[in-house]
Design a protein around this motif. Structure first.
Motif, PDB file in Angstrom:
ATOM      1  N   PHE A 128      -5.692   2.250   1.107  1.00 39.66           N
ATOM      2  CA  PHE A 128      -5.846   2.702  -0.278  1.00 39.66           C
ATOM      3  C   PHE A 128      -6.449   1.564  -1.103  1.00 39.66           C
ATOM      4  N   SER A 129      -7.607   1.798  -1.666  1.00 44.59           N
ATOM      5  CA  SER A 129      -8.240   0.774  -2.502  1.00 44.59           C
ATOM      6  C   SER A 129      -9.288   1.404  -3.406  1.00 44.59           C
ATOM      7  N   ASP A 130      -9.348   0.930  -4.643  1.00 38.29           N
ATOM      8  CA  ASP A 130     -10.403   1.319  -5.572  1.00 38.29           C
ATOM      9  C   ASP A 130     -11.363   0.167  -5.839  1.00 38.29           C
ATOM     10  N   ALA A 131     -11.057  -1.014  -5.304  1.00 35.20           N
ATOM     11  CA  ALA A 131     -11.849  -2.214  -5.612  1.00 35.20           C
ATOM     12  C   ALA A 131     -12.679  -2.714  -4.446  1.00 35.20           C
ATOM     13  N   TYR A 132     -12.325  -2.363  -3.228  1.00 31.85           N
ATOM     14  CA  TYR A 132     -12.971  -2.934  -2.047  1.00 31.85           C
ATOM     15  C   TYR A 132     -14.439  -2.519  -1.930  1.00 31.85           C
ATOM     16  N   LEU A 133     -14.707  -1.233  -1.949  1.00 33.75           N
ATOM     17  CA  LEU A 133     -16.079  -0.765  -1.765  1.00 33.75           C
ATOM     18  C   LEU A 133     -17.023  -1.268  -2.860  1.00 33.75           C
ATOM     19  N   ASP A 192       0.816  -1.207   0.000  1.00 35.89           N
ATOM     20  CA  ASP A 192       0.000   0.000   0.000  1.00 35.89           C
ATOM     21  C   ASP A 192       0.856   1.266   0.000  1.00 35.89           C
ATOM     22  N   VAL A 193       2.140   1.092  -0.316  1.00 38.55           N
ATOM     23  CA  VAL A 193       3.046   2.215  -0.529  1.00 38.55           C
ATOM     24  C   VAL A 193       3.567   2.102  -1.959  1.00 38.55           C
ATOM     25  N   PRO A 194       3.602   3.187  -2.719  1.00 39.90           N
ATOM     26  CA  PRO A 194       4.096   3.109  -4.102  1.00 39.90           C
ATOM     27  C   PRO A 194       5.490   2.488  -4.182  1.00 39.90           C
ATOM     28  N   SER A 195       5.684   1.660  -5.180  1.00 39.93           N
ATOM     29  CA  SER A 195       6.910   0.873  -5.281  1.00 39.93           C
ATOM     30  C   SER A 195       8.165   1.732  -5.395  1.00 39.93           C
ATOM     31  N   GLN A 196       8.064   2.894  -6.021  1.00 42.74           N
ATOM     32  CA  GLN A 196       9.243   3.750  -6.140  1.00 42.74           C
ATOM     33  C   GLN A 196       9.760   4.190  -4.773  1.00 42.74           C
ATOM     34  N   GLY A 229       3.808   6.084  11.300  1.00 44.13           N
ATOM     35  CA  GLY A 229       2.478   5.877  10.766  1.00 44.13           C
ATOM     36  C   GLY A 229       2.255   6.577   9.447  1.00 44.13           C
ATOM     37  N   ASN A 230       3.197   7.403   9.054  1.00 47.58           N
ATOM     38  CA  ASN A 230       3.019   8.203   7.849  1.00 47.58           C
ATOM     39  C   ASN A 230       4.236   8.120   6.919  1.00 47.58           C
ATOM     40  N   GLN A 231       4.850   6.932   6.872  1.00 48.58           N
ATOM     41  CA  GLN A 231       5.977   6.792   5.957  1.00 48.58           C
ATOM     42  C   GLN A 231       6.246   5.338   5.644  1.00 48.58           C
ATOM     43  N   SER A 232       6.928   5.110   4.538  1.00 50.21           N
ATOM     44  CA  SER A 232       7.307   3.769   4.118  1.00 50.21           C
ATOM     45  C   SER A 232       8.176   3.100   5.173  1.00 50.21           C
ATOM     46  N   ALA A 233       7.870   1.851   5.475  1.00 48.84           N
ATOM     47  CA  ALA A 233       8.687   1.102   6.433  1.00 48.84           C
ATOM     48  C   ALA A 233      10.119   0.968   5.946  1.00 48.84           C
TER      49      ALA A 233
END
Length: 501
Positions: free
Chosen positions: A297-302, A62-66, A395-399
């Motif tokens: 982040f999801s466009d398919a769940y709902l 759920d974090v952009p790959s870049q 909580g607000n950054q890529s691991a």
């Protein structure tokens, strides 16, 4: 011969536990710093950590790959904005191979026990494949690799199939079945849209509705990948843009909760666009501030939930019977398969197996309160470091960004030991106490504690469970060098290899 020599089967300068993002990154940077005498213990048959363990349908980051990749190993060839599990695992394999890390990994070797021997200044490590000792022990055991199950009366009597998303049963065909999904966390949000079209009936048991915001995932174009290969600066710029966007989410907790309104508006707009039924939309509307628990982040769940074969259940479960689930209001739902999307244990099993100078495990300490220093060291545990320890995740950054900060700190610590002939290094308790006091003060008004929800962000008594309550760039600055003044140092007097002959 020293009394411990007969026990000693092997000695290593550095032992790392876990071959996921933390362990692989550590090995790369340690080797670059001249450390070759190291071994990585990996209980699985292959590397990858959570990305080899989680294989459920739709598994993705759920974090952009870049941004969810090593800064020292950029990948211009991501096929999508958000990497999916097979591609992320392939990336980790490639990095481990290209940087010659694989030869340091011992697969199917599980840590059973690790105890600090203060007399001989070593860690005594027991594994499923034998014993060894180490000057330095580093935990890179991830927190998303061991399942958590709810307590459901009668579950042992269920005659159908049950499994957790972490251990997805790929041999079991869900086609035409009546399936109960328990949990609405990030994993469930990803696999529910994958199984909804094939099942006869899907019951989604929701304790609290998650905030769902647009994902806007898409395939990358061949021209994009070509440009990123040709112009590395463009890839760094994209990475920086994603970093700033995700870091901005910290405005809600770190500056003012009123910054939540634009994010919540996105979530509500997503609901309005994707869920036609007003009653269902109300059920799926969160009743807490966004960021109190993890936004997804999801466009398919709902859209998947707004299908005729799906029912969202908010009534609590009273019991599980042989072929059904019974709710507290007496409603009984026939079920063939139960899938748990209930997340992961907050304390990795390895934390129970690290035994420090006072005979207590890290898990013992963590049970009282989450504690560490910078998520990288723990008082009472000499020559020990870790990645993503308490207050080492944001909580607000890529691991991966946080892990790389910890790697830099740990490598600098080991270089300090090597270059100055230090045999024993231990965090001073007062330094950890001051750090924990700071974390508590900074967390007091955070959205995690005051946002009106319960989540793995908080402890049972309502305290911060281990998120770093400040900006990630501030954390990067704090970990840019090893602060030797925060530790008690003991010069190395006798090398273990000499006394074990």
């Amino acid at each position: 011969m020293p009394e411990h020599a007969s026990e000693l089967s092997e000695h290593r300068r550095i032992v790392i536990v876990g071959a996921g993002f933390g362990g692989i990154g550590l090995a790369v940077k340690l080797r670059a710093a001249g450390f070759e005498d190291l071994v990585i213990l990996e209980r699985a048959a292959e590397l990858g950590g959570t990305w080899q363990a989680n294989t459920y349908p739709g598994c993705a980051c759920d974090v952009p790959s870049q941004l969810y990749s090593y800064s020292f190993a950029p990948n211009p060839d991501w096929s999508r904005t958000y990497g999916r599990q097979p591609e992320i695992l392939a990336y980790l394999r490639r990095v481990a191979t290209e940087y010659d890390v694989v030869r340091h990994i011992r697969f199917e070797t599980e840590l059973l026990d690790a105890r600090w021997d203060d007399r001989h200044t070593v860690w005594r490590v027991q594994t499923s494949r034998g014993a060894l000792t180490a000057d330095v022990l580093i935990s890179a055991a991830g927190i998303f690799a061991e399942p958590k199950y709810p307590t459901l009366p009668g579950l042992e009597r269920f005659a159908g199939t049950t499994f957790h998303s972490l251990h997805w049963d790929h041999q079991h065909d869900l086609t035409g079945e009546r399936v109960a999904v328990i949990g609405t966390g990030a994993s469930a949000v990803q696999f529910v849209p994958e199984i909804q079209p094939i099942v006869e009936r899907l019951l989604l048991f929701q304790r609290s509705a998650p905030w769902i915001v647009p994902r806007m995932d898409r395939p990358t174009l061949g021209l994009e990948r070509l440009l990123l290969r040709r112009i590395p600066l463009a890839q760094r710029a994209i990475r920086g843009g994603w970093y700033a966007a995700i870091e901005g989410f910290g405005l809600i907790s770190l500056v003012d909760k009123r910054f939540r309104h634009p994010y919540e508006a996105l979530g509500r707009l997503q609901l309005l666009r994707q869920v036609r039924d007003p009653a269902l939309r109300a059920t799926l509307t969160p009743d807490y501030i966004i960021g109190c628990k993890r936004a997804i982040f999801s466009d398919a769940y709902l859209p998947a939930l707004d299908r005729p074969n799906v029912e969202v259940v908010t009534e609590a479960i009273a019991e599980v019977r042989a072929h059904s689930i019974v709710l507290r209001d007496g409603t009984e739902h026939p079920v063939d398969t139960i899938v748990f999307g209930t997340g992961f244990t907050s304390i990795p099993s390895a934390y129970h197996r690290y035994i420090g100078r006072h005979g207590r495990s890290i898990a013992d300490l963590y049970d009282r309160e989450p504690q560490s220093y910078l998520g990288a060291a723990v008082a009472g545990f000499p020559n020990f470091f870790c990645t993503l320890g308490p207050f080492g995740a944001a909580g607000n950054q890529s691991a991966v960004y946080m892990i790389e900060s910890q790697i830099a700190y740990i490598v600098d610590a080991l270089k300090t030991m090597r270059d100055n002939g230090i045999g024993r290094i231990e965090l001073r308790p007062e330094v950890q106490d001051d750090f924990l006091d700071e974390m508590e003060r900074r967390s007091a008004d955070s959205v995690w504690l005051t946002g009106g929800c319960q989540s793995y962000y908080t402890t049972a008594d309502g305290r911060n469970a281990g998120l770093y309550p400040n900006w990630s760039f501030e954390y990067r600055w704090r970990t840019r060098r090893f602060d030797v003044e925060s530790y008690d140092l003991t010069p190395q007097t006798v090398k273990l290899k000499e006394v074990s002959r």
